[in-house]
Design an enzyme around this catalytic site. Structure first.
Site, PDB file in Angstrom:
ATOM      1  N   GLY A 184     -10.030  -8.156 -30.545  1.00 20.50           N
ATOM      2  CA  GLY A 184      -9.480  -9.468 -30.887  1.00 20.50           C
ATOM      3  C   GLY A 184      -9.749  -9.820 -32.336  1.00 20.50           C
ATOM      4  N   ASN A 227     -18.279  -4.881 -29.271  1.00 27.58           N
ATOM      5  CA  ASN A 227     -19.036  -3.819 -28.600  1.00 27.58           C
ATOM      6  C   ASN A 227     -18.142  -2.713 -28.028  1.00 27.58           C
ATOM      7  OD1 ASN A 227     -18.149  -5.294 -26.410  1.00 27.58           O
ATOM      8  ND2 ASN A 227     -20.191  -6.025 -25.822  1.00 27.58           N
ATOM      9  N   THR A 273     -17.164 -10.286 -33.853  1.00 25.32           N
ATOM     10  CA  THR A 273     -16.726 -10.870 -32.585  1.00 25.32           C
ATOM     11  C   THR A 273     -17.020 -12.359 -32.571  1.00 25.32           C
ATOM     12  OG1 THR A 273     -17.076 -11.059 -30.202  1.00 25.32           O
ATOM     13  CG2 THR A 273     -18.861 -10.072 -31.440  1.00 25.32           C
ATOM     14  N   ASP A 320     -17.352 -13.944 -29.989  1.00 22.33           N
ATOM     15  CA  ASP A 320     -18.209 -14.180 -28.822  1.00 22.33           C
ATOM     16  C   ASP A 320     -19.695 -14.142 -29.166  1.00 22.33           C
ATOM     17  OD1 ASP A 320     -15.980 -14.401 -27.245  1.00 22.33           O
ATOM     18  OD2 ASP A 320     -16.021 -12.318 -26.575  1.00 22.33           O
ATOM     19  N   MET A 351     -13.150 -20.070 -25.239  1.00 21.11           N
ATOM     20  CA  MET A 351     -13.235 -18.617 -25.144  1.00 21.11           C
ATOM     21  C   MET A 351     -14.680 -18.136 -24.976  1.00 21.11           C
ATOM     22  SD  MET A 351     -10.538 -17.035 -27.870  1.00 21.11           S
ATOM     23  CE  MET A 351      -8.835 -16.704 -27.390  1.00 21.11           C
ATOM     24  N   GLY A 352     -14.827 -16.981 -24.333  1.00 21.82           N
ATOM     25  CA  GLY A 352     -16.143 -16.378 -24.142  1.00 21.82           C
ATOM     26  C   GLY A 352     -16.237 -15.796 -22.743  1.00 21.82           C
ATOM     27  N   GLU A 391     -14.370 -20.070 -20.433  1.00 23.43           N
ATOM     28  CA  GLU A 391     -13.320 -19.408 -19.642  1.00 23.43           C
ATOM     29  C   GLU A 391     -13.898 -18.353 -18.710  1.00 23.43           C
ATOM     30  OE1 GLU A 391     -10.787 -17.396 -22.514  1.00 23.43           O
ATOM     31  OE2 GLU A 391     -12.317 -15.891 -22.923  1.00 23.43           O
ATOM     32  N   THR A 406      -6.091 -20.225 -31.107  1.00 26.58           N
ATOM     33  CA  THR A 406      -6.413 -20.884 -32.376  1.00 26.58           C
ATOM     34  C   THR A 406      -7.910 -20.811 -32.683  1.00 26.58           C
ATOM     35  OG1 THR A 406      -4.492 -22.308 -32.127  1.00 26.58           O
ATOM     36  CG2 THR A 406      -6.209 -23.124 -33.570  1.00 26.58           C
ATOM     37  N   GLN A 407      -8.729 -20.718 -31.663  1.00 27.79           N
ATOM     38  CA  GLN A 407     -10.185 -20.606 -31.855  1.00 27.79           C
ATOM     39  C   GLN A 407     -10.574 -19.425 -32.738  1.00 27.79           C
ATOM     40  OE1 GLN A 407     -12.440 -21.403 -27.878  1.00 27.79           O
ATOM     41  NE2 GLN A 407     -10.317 -20.987 -27.359  1.00 27.79           N
TER      42      GLN A 407
END
Lengths: 412, 412
Positions: free
Chosen positions: B14, B109, B137, B139, B181-182, B238, B297-298
């Site tokens: 991503g 990862n 990332t 995340d 997200m996450g 999420e 958008t995040q």
């Protein structure tokens, strides 16, 4: 003879990123007039008047007012209440008791209607009273206005978001559908087009409430764009309607809320996007189909405020004091475009604005009804302000192949 | 003796808002070494290597590289392909044919695992080759890293969005649920807490994948917060899971996609938020309940990039050239925090990072599991960078009532 008394300012309807500029413009300007005994802010719009919940803004510091001006969403809080005659009569008891002579209400066409009803009560009761509607709406749908405060910043958020969304979709291809706010007017959805820099940039398709949405044509459009670009980005208005004028969301969702104005709940739900995603997956057999509903962030993102919008929002607030207190007249402030780019402000009769909706003019929409014209982009570009982001692509030459394994085309 | 040959840089997974800073850092630094014959960018990650789709970045202008560095999302495009042994062998034919000696792969990862597999092939085939994984990332879930490039900007977007969402919900009260997200790690969801300035500010509740999500407890929490504040803002990941470790979304949605890594599709759909909204409406009988899914958008918003994040992303790219070309070693670059706030970079063995997930430490989560601690806020605050927005509330005194009609409490 100056009309002596208090000023009451209130904010109604959906917040915007610059609505507090209008508040602060009206407060600071009103505080300069000796005939103004106090400047009150009514909390929660007309509800605050009804319940005498007035914050004494004559006693707010200038520094904090400036801080609040730069803060999105209604600092005086808002309301969705639409006053009827009985409600207005009760409000008047309060306004008279507090010796309020100037009423400035910041809002959209529903709020303009509220100002009109309130002012009619004042006239009927022979109470000397000035009522000014200060325009505000991210939808940009007030008639007689070139544009409305709040729109430029929302358009800046939407177009800035689409810059990133376009690049993301370019990096990981597929169909991407973003649902954008706008019940009846497509201006905000159209502003997604300002994100385009390179010829292959999205959004590739834009659907507006001004044109009937046909599902079969939509699927053909997506298929064509996907074939052309190897990907497809769609901007679609939450208020999109079918050829019978029925909101698409009512065909897709079982239970739909209505507010006090009889408006359907369109925001705060991902249903429309999810339904369209499912449709594209099923009918076009494309693997990666995603949707986002841009959500409330469109009207309140503190990180994407247009300076042009911010300054104009401040000015319409100041002008309310000028028209109401200097000129002693009632009305709705409208923004007139006087150059590229310059504006001026006029006062028009409240009945000309109240409850009316402005739509995208035909010259802003392509004949196919699935995109916007350069005329729209020329119109909207100044409103998103200075320092507009400029994303860039690599443009180095490709290296020669050695093994010449056949690869997929590069979606440049 | 210097290892002479080409550099190949690629981007996987991503996109982030600062991933191109790492690309440009690695390109500009690599171009300085005389033993580097060319700097190639592989398009679409490992797919570009497989298909010999190399952009010759030795022939990209410095100006345009700097412009691209400031542009979100993978300028070299991305891929979700996870190479197996056969795929890697094919890739090696290409790398050898092009005399590639340095491979820098920017990713999370999954991408670290790709670098590890690729490097193992090099070792097995006794081909002298340096492979460096450059971390990226949103995340923030790479082990051994204090944090990862991309996270700070995503956290800045999310927290900035919550500032506006909080003000909006304060102006028009109700329950508001935002899905963030996450997949496995809650860092990005937790960063919503950085939006809080005043004691009544939202988010009032934060749900992370590190804690089992219990629907009954969630409803009690929302009920309590709503009673306390007259409104309630929820930030929820999420990737939220029930006590059996099953993603909540699988209980709510019929068809859920999986990608090549076996990951469920969580983003690009509003289902989780809509399901929770329906639940709160039904069980708590609250009128105004809304949800947004903050969406792609995040990870790509060009208007909310953290300068700290941007600079670090640039540095990890440069460090890839330093470790690979000066030091002639393989590995994964990790960010080490050396002060408040300062960082340094180390190289660790690829196997220590590849395929592993870092979670939020216990001290960052409140005992109730529905919020984050000040320790988390202290940790995360520097990462969102300078010029962080500061929304302000009015604080003028209330004016005395005259008629004393009983009003609703002011949700201050």
């Amino acid at each position: 003879m100056d009309l002596k008394g208090k000023v009451v300012i209130a904010q109604g309807g959906g917040p915007t990123s610059v609505i507090n500029q209008s508040l602060v413009g009206a407060v600071l300007e009103s505080r300069k007039f000796p005939q103004v005994t106090r400047v009150y802010g009514a909390l929660n719009g007309v509800e605050g008047i009804m319940n005498e919940r007035f914050m004494d803004l004559t006693r707010e510091t200038t520094h904090n007012l400036e801080r609040v001006a730069a803060t999105p969403a209604s600092a005086l809080l808002s309301t969705r209440v639409k006053p009827d005659i009985a409600y207005c009569k009760e409000m008047f008891k309060v306004l008279q008791a507090h010796d309020v002579r100037y009423f400035f209400y910041i809002g959209g066409n529903d709020s303009a209607d509220t100002v009109r009803i309130v002012n009619e009560q004042a006239i009927q009761q022979d109470y000397e009273f000035r009522a000014i509607h200060i325009p505000k709406t991210i939808d940009n749908d007030l008639v007689l206005n070139d544009h409305t405060p709040g729109f430029g910043s929302a358009a800046r958020f939407v177009s800035t978001a689409f810059m990133g969304l376009n690049l993301d979709n370019r990096a990981l291809v597929g169909v991407y559908i973003a649902v954008i706010m706008g019940r009846n007017a497509g201006f905000l959805t159209a502003s997604a087009a300002l994100a385009k820099k390179y010829p292959d940039d999205g959004p590739h398709l834009i659907y507006l409430p001004e044109r009937a949405f046909d599902i079969d044509q939509f699927l053909l459009d997506v298929k064509d764009a996907y074939a052309k670009y190897g990907r497809c980005i769609v901007a679609i208005s939450e208020g999109i309607k079918d050829k019978f004028g029925k909101p698409l969301i009512t065909n897709l969702v079982d239970t739909v809320e209505k507010d006090a104005h009889g408006n359907l709940q369109l925001s705060g739900s991902g249903s429309l996007g999810d339904s369209l995603t499912a449709l594209v997956k099923e009918k076009l057999n494309i693997d990666r189909v995603r949707s986002d509903t841009l959500g409330y962030t469109q009207r309140n993102f503190i990180g994407a405020i247009s300076d042009v919008d911010s300054n104009e929002a401040r000015e319409v607030g100041e002008k309310a004091a000028h028209f109401g207190i200097w000129d002693n007249v009632d009305g709705s402030i409208v923004i007139e475009r006087t150059g590229y780019y310059s504006v001026n402000y006029k006062l028009v009769d409240l009945s000309l604005i109240a409850g009316k909706t402005r739509f995208m003019p035909d010259e802003f929409i392509t004949p196919e009804g699935n995109n916007v014209t350069d005329a729209f982009k020329y119109y909207a570009r100044p409103l998103v302000g200075s320092g507009f982001p400029q994303p860039s692509q690599l443009r180095a030459p490709m290296a020669p192949k050695i093994l010449d394994i056949h690869g997929k085309p590069f979606h440049s």
